[in-house]
Design a protein around this motif. Structure first.
Motif, mmCIF file in Angstrom:
data_model
loop_
_atom_site.group_PDB
_atom_site.id
_atom_site.type_symbol
_atom_site.label_atom_id
_atom_site.label_comp_id
_atom_site.label_asym_id
_atom_site.label_seq_id
_atom_site.Cartn_x
_atom_site.Cartn_y
_atom_site.Cartn_z
ATOM 1 N N ILE A 23 35.294 -51.782 -53.811
ATOM 2 C CA ILE A 23 34.461 -52.223 -52.690
ATOM 3 C C ILE A 23 34.878 -51.466 -51.437
ATOM 4 N N THR A 58 30.963 -60.048 -53.896
ATOM 5 C CA THR A 58 30.272 -58.759 -53.786
ATOM 6 C C THR A 58 30.409 -58.029 -55.118
ATOM 7 N N GLY A 62 30.334 -52.316 -54.178
ATOM 8 C CA GLY A 62 29.558 -52.775 -53.032
ATOM 9 C C GLY A 62 30.279 -52.485 -51.731
ATOM 10 N N VAL A 64 31.682 -54.424 -47.967
ATOM 11 C CA VAL A 64 31.925 -55.581 -47.104
ATOM 12 C C VAL A 64 32.285 -55.008 -45.747
#
Length: 69
Positions: A23, A58, A62, A64
């Motif tokens: 992420i 998530t 992905g 954040v």
């Protein structure tokens, strides 16, 4: 509390958790934000809870992002 320093600390705290799921984690402060009067322990607890849940839910690869403005 220095918001730019807080952003750096938050990213460091959650980097490993985010990396495990690939992420992209970003915490940024708007230009001109410096010091604020805030309880650092409570703010860290609030943001930590939000980031922990965001990373948990998530999907892999992905993003954040947290912005302090």
């Amino acid at each position: 509390l220095s918001i730019p320093e807080f952003c750096d600390n938050i990213q460091t705290m959650f980097r490993q958790m985010a990396d495990k799921k690939n992420i992209d984690l970003r915490a940024t402060a708007a230009p001109g934000i410096g010091m604020v009067r805030q309880d650092p322990v409570k703010l860290r607890q609030i943001v930590s809870n939000l980031l922990s849940n965001a990373i948990k839910f998530t999907p892999e690869a992905g993003r954040v992002q947290v912005k302090f403005e």
